[in-house]
Design a protein around this motif. Structure first.
Motif, PDB file in Angstrom:
ATOM      1  N   PHE A   3       0.823  -1.210   0.000  1.00 44.74           N
ATOM      2  CA  PHE A   3       0.000   0.000   0.000  1.00 44.74           C
ATOM      3  C   PHE A   3       0.858   1.260   0.000  1.00 44.74           C
ATOM      4  O   PHE A   3       0.581   2.230  -0.708  1.00 44.74           O
ATOM      5  N   SER A   4       1.914   1.263   0.819  1.00 43.45           N
ATOM      6  CA  SER A   4       2.734   2.472   0.928  1.00 43.45           C
ATOM      7  C   SER A   4       3.426   2.791  -0.387  1.00 43.45           C
ATOM      8  O   SER A   4       3.654   3.961  -0.716  1.00 43.45           O
ATOM      9  N   LEU A   9       3.787   6.615  -4.917  1.00 42.81           N
ATOM     10  CA  LEU A   9       3.723   7.005  -6.329  1.00 42.81           C
ATOM     11  C   LEU A   9       2.826   8.225  -6.529  1.00 42.81           C
ATOM     12  O   LEU A   9       3.071   9.047  -7.415  1.00 42.81           O
ATOM     13  N   GLN A  10       1.797   8.333  -5.706  1.00 42.60           N
ATOM     14  CA  GLN A  10       0.883   9.468  -5.837  1.00 42.60           C
ATOM     15  C   GLN A  10       1.444  10.748  -5.215  1.00 42.60           C
ATOM     16  O   GLN A  10       1.205  11.842  -5.712  1.00 42.60           O
ATOM     17  N   LEU A  14       4.982  12.977   0.682  1.00 43.36           N
ATOM     18  CA  LEU A  14       4.150  12.750   1.864  1.00 43.36           C
ATOM     19  C   LEU A  14       4.223  11.314   2.380  1.00 43.36           C
ATOM     20  O   LEU A  14       4.223  11.077   3.589  1.00 43.36           O
ATOM     21  N   TRP A  15       4.308  10.337   1.437  1.00 41.60           N
ATOM     22  CA  TRP A  15       4.194   8.936   1.832  1.00 41.60           C
ATOM     23  C   TRP A  15       5.485   8.181   1.521  1.00 41.60           C
ATOM     24  O   TRP A  15       5.729   7.809   0.376  1.00 41.60           O
ATOM     25  N   PRO A  16       6.320   7.908   2.506  1.00 33.28           N
ATOM     26  CA  PRO A  16       7.521   7.095   2.268  1.00 33.28           C
ATOM     27  C   PRO A  16       7.146   5.622   2.107  1.00 33.28           C
ATOM     28  O   PRO A  16       6.157   5.162   2.668  1.00 33.28           O
ATOM     29  N   LEU A  58      17.118  16.306   2.666  1.00 34.28           N
ATOM     30  CA  LEU A  58      17.255  15.342   1.579  1.00 34.28           C
ATOM     31  C   LEU A  58      15.895  15.035   0.965  1.00 34.28           C
ATOM     32  O   LEU A  58      14.867  15.060   1.632  1.00 34.28           O
ATOM     33  N   SER A  59      15.901  14.710  -0.336  1.00 33.92           N
ATOM     34  CA  SER A  59      14.694  14.244  -1.006  1.00 33.92           C
ATOM     35  C   SER A  59      14.442  12.792  -0.590  1.00 33.92           C
ATOM     36  O   SER A  59      15.315  12.151   0.001  1.00 33.92           O
ATOM     37  N   PRO A  60      13.253  12.234  -0.904  1.00 35.25           N
ATOM     38  CA  PRO A  60      12.990  10.839  -0.533  1.00 35.25           C
ATOM     39  C   PRO A  60      14.051   9.873  -1.067  1.00 35.25           C
ATOM     40  O   PRO A  60      14.523   8.994  -0.340  1.00 35.25           O
ATOM     41  N   TRP A  61      14.416  10.013  -2.337  1.00 35.31           N
ATOM     42  CA  TRP A  61      15.404   9.088  -2.914  1.00 35.31           C
ATOM     43  C   TRP A  61      16.795   9.337  -2.358  1.00 35.31           C
ATOM     44  O   TRP A  61      17.577   8.405  -2.173  1.00 35.31           O
TER      45      TRP A  61
END
Length: 232
Positions: A3-4, A9-10, A14-16, A58-61
């Motif tokens: 689910f995460s 992707l959306q 907000l969602w790691p 930092l960005s998510p990636w």
């Protein structure tokens, strides 16, 4: 995790993604603990990631890559190999441990060539040798004209090692401050920054780890801070 990944992707900010390896890393660091409530666990995980991203900017990636690098770094085994008895090589400077100024220049030249760059080594170091190889044999014989004033170009030609892509595109320059005054290397960078503010290549100062405090002390000088060197 499934689910995460779709939530991520959306809205990646907000969602790691609930990566198992990241959860394990957090647990090993003592900043996250799994419970029987997976929903509560995810939102605790989400808050931990948000705090780290904010603190490290930092960005998510970028955060994922950084944490992966940290975990891999911990797993690298330390192997101590006893030194071989070899006849001493001619060196032009005083070694600290087994590393010398000449060796670092030699290594940077070899790395630059492996990356497909032409390499310039300061001409006054050409006769210095490492492993029986003269530094001059690793250097191009004439520094390319790069469209700068002659006084600026002359300063660049005395930088310890310069990587050049193609015929004249400078991509990186290295000042090796192994046992000499760190001030001189930073001062050369400061001069270049003031005389040619539009220089667009990376400039590095290479020092042993035990001299990092000296670098920070130099960069704290108001003269260098006004030129923005402490940020660079």
């Amino acid at each position: 995790f499934f689910f995460s990944a779709w939530w991520h992707l959306q809205n990646p900010e907000l969602w790691p993604i609930f990566y198992p390896e990241v959860r394990t890393f957090f647990e090993n660091e003592g900043i996250f603990t799994l419970t029987d409530d997976v929903v509560e666990d995810y939102f605790t995980f989400k808050g931990t990631v948000k705090a780290l991203r904010s603190g490290l900017n930092l960005s998510p990636w970028e955060l994922l890559n950084f944490l992966t690098w940290l975990e891999e770094r911990k797993q690298i085994p330390v192997v101590v190999i006893p030194p071989k008895e070899v006849p001493p090589k001619k060196e032009e400077d005083t070694p600290v441990g087994s590393i010398t100024h000449t060796k670092v220049q030699w290594m940077l030249a070899k790395i630059g060539k492996k990356l497909g760059c032409n390499v310039w080594i300061a001409k006054n170091d050409w006769n210095n040798e490492y492993q029986g190889e003269k530094l001059g044999n690793l250097s191009i014989k004439k520094f390319p004209e790069v469209g700068l004033d002659s006084s600026i170009q002359n300063k660049i030609e005395y930088i310890d090692v310069v990587w050049i892509r193609g015929s004249k595109h400078i991509v990186a320059a290295f000042e090796v401050e192994h046992s000499t005054s760190i001030h001189s290397g930073i001062l050369r960078l400061s001069d270049l920054t003031l005389m040619a503010p539009n220089l667009n290549f990376r400039f590095y100062i290479v020092v042993p780890e035990e001299r990092m405090k000296d670098v920070r002390n130099e960069l704290s000088r108001p003269t260098f801070q006004s030129a923005g060197l402490n940020e660079m």
